[in-house]
Each structure stands twice: as structure tokens, then as C-alpha cells.
Design a protein around this motif. Structure first.
Motif, mmCIF file in Angstrom:
data_model
loop_
_atom_site.group_PDB
_atom_site.id
_atom_site.type_symbol
_atom_site.label_atom_id
_atom_site.label_comp_id
_atom_site.label_asym_id
_atom_site.label_seq_id
_atom_site.Cartn_x
_atom_site.Cartn_y
_atom_site.Cartn_z
ATOM 1 N N CYS A 44 0.959 -0.482 0.352
ATOM 2 C CA CYS A 44 -0.209 0.013 0.077
ATOM 3 C C CYS A 44 0.598 1.462 0.061
ATOM 4 O O CYS A 44 1.745 1.193 0.009
ATOM 5 N N TYR A 75 -12.787 3.735 -3.075
ATOM 6 C CA TYR A 75 -12.818 2.655 -2.607
ATOM 7 C C TYR A 75 -13.526 3.153 -0.866
ATOM 8 O O TYR A 75 -13.032 4.092 -0.787
ATOM 9 N N SER A 76 -14.111 1.972 0.113
ATOM 10 C CA SER A 76 -13.662 2.675 1.581
ATOM 11 C C SER A 76 -12.104 2.374 2.332
ATOM 12 O O SER A 76 -11.693 1.522 2.292
ATOM 13 N N ALA A 77 -11.860 3.776 2.752
ATOM 14 C CA ALA A 77 -10.600 3.246 3.294
ATOM 15 C C ALA A 77 -10.390 3.964 4.399
ATOM 16 O O ALA A 77 -11.067 5.584 4.322
ATOM 17 N N TYR A 94 -5.468 2.418 5.264
ATOM 18 C CA TYR A 94 -5.800 1.349 4.889
ATOM 19 C C TYR A 94 -7.047 0.780 4.764
ATOM 20 O O TYR A 94 -8.111 1.659 4.554
ATOM 21 N N SER A 95 -7.279 -0.466 4.123
ATOM 22 C CA SER A 95 -8.649 -0.547 3.361
ATOM 23 C C SER A 95 -9.487 -1.737 4.090
ATOM 24 O O SER A 95 -8.776 -2.243 5.344
ATOM 25 N N VAL A 96 -10.610 -1.633 3.700
ATOM 26 C CA VAL A 96 -11.923 -2.561 5.350
ATOM 27 C C VAL A 96 -11.426 -3.916 3.543
ATOM 28 O O VAL A 96 -12.243 -5.499 4.144
ATOM 29 N N SER A 97 -11.027 -3.666 2.512
ATOM 30 C CA SER A 97 -10.920 -4.838 1.754
ATOM 31 C C SER A 97 -9.706 -5.719 1.746
ATOM 32 O O SER A 97 -8.402 -4.887 2.861
ATOM 33 N N ASP A 98 -8.823 -6.554 1.477
ATOM 34 C CA ASP A 98 -7.757 -6.878 1.433
ATOM 35 C C ASP A 98 -6.850 -7.192 0.500
ATOM 36 O O ASP A 98 -5.653 -7.027 0.437
ATOM 37 N N GLU A 99 -7.446 -6.452 -0.626
ATOM 38 C CA GLU A 99 -6.290 -5.355 -1.233
ATOM 39 C C GLU A 99 -4.921 -4.500 -1.210
ATOM 40 O O GLU A 99 -6.851 -3.455 -0.568
ATOM 41 N N ILE A 101 -4.602 -0.799 -1.135
ATOM 42 C CA ILE A 101 -4.329 0.163 -1.919
ATOM 43 C C ILE A 101 -3.367 1.242 -2.059
ATOM 44 O O ILE A 101 -2.109 1.260 -1.391
#
Length: 112
Positions: A44, A75-77, A94-99, A101
């Protein structure tokens, strides 16, 4: 090896620290004297920061993180600015997904 803040790092910091309070003002004044000294291992855009303490004053006492905000687009971050001893030390996303940013979102989408 230390490197200059990218234009995106700088724009994100400036947007997060916008305000007229003494802490924001002091941290904004540190930006020209700040370098990137590390990166997150996940890929990230989070950066570890170091301020030339001979060129900038510390911020007054404050909570840590100094700023905690959110992006809803694209996206949500979450994004936050952390300090050590009154000096910028971390710009984290930081992201709420596993990918991870891999690019800073447009600072206009920061919600405080």
C-alpha cells in the motif's frame, strides 16, 4: 534511504491537516522538512516519515493519531497521520478489503 515526499503524499497530508488549530498549523509547517524513510510491506502507499527536527518545531501536545479520516470514494478506506514527539511519523491508509491501496485517492474525497 530517505526520499522526498511525493506530490500525492504532500497533497494528502495538506488535506488532512487543513485547519486553523495550533497542532495542524505546526504539522503543516513540518511538511517541507519531511522525508519518506520507509514504506509498508503490504504494497500500500503508507509511508513512514521523518522530519528534520533542526528545521521545524514540534507540534503542541495532542492525541495520536493527530488526524483520523475516511474515504468513501473510490473505495472505503481509512487514513491517518501519526506523530512521535510532536513530529510527523506516519501517513497511513488502510482498507476494509483485502487488497492494498496502491495510490492515494483524491484528497477531495477525504471525510473527517
Amino acid at each position: 534511504m530517505a526520499e522526498q515526499l511525493s506530490p500525492e503524499d504532500t497533497a494528502t497530508l495538506r488535506a488532512l491537516l487543513a485547519g486553523s488549530d495550533p497542532v495542524s498549523n505546526a504539522l503543516l509547517a513540518q511538511i517541507p522538512h519531511t522525508q519518506v524513510v520507509g514504506r509498508c510491506g503490504c504494497g500500500c502507499v503508507t509511508v513512514d516519515l521523518e522530519v528534520d527536527r533542526t528545521a521545524a518545531a514540534p507540534a503542541p501536545p495532542h492525541d495520536n493519531p493527530a488526524v483520523d479520516a475516511w474515504y468513501d470514494a473510490p473505495y472505503s478506506a481509512g487514513v491517518m497521520v501519526c506523530t512521535e514527539g510532536g513530529y510527523l511519523s506516519l501517513l497511513e491508509i488502510y482498507s476494509v478489503s483485502d487488497e492494498p491501496i496502491t495510490a492515494w485517492p483524491d484528497p477531495r474525497f477525504i471525510e473527517r
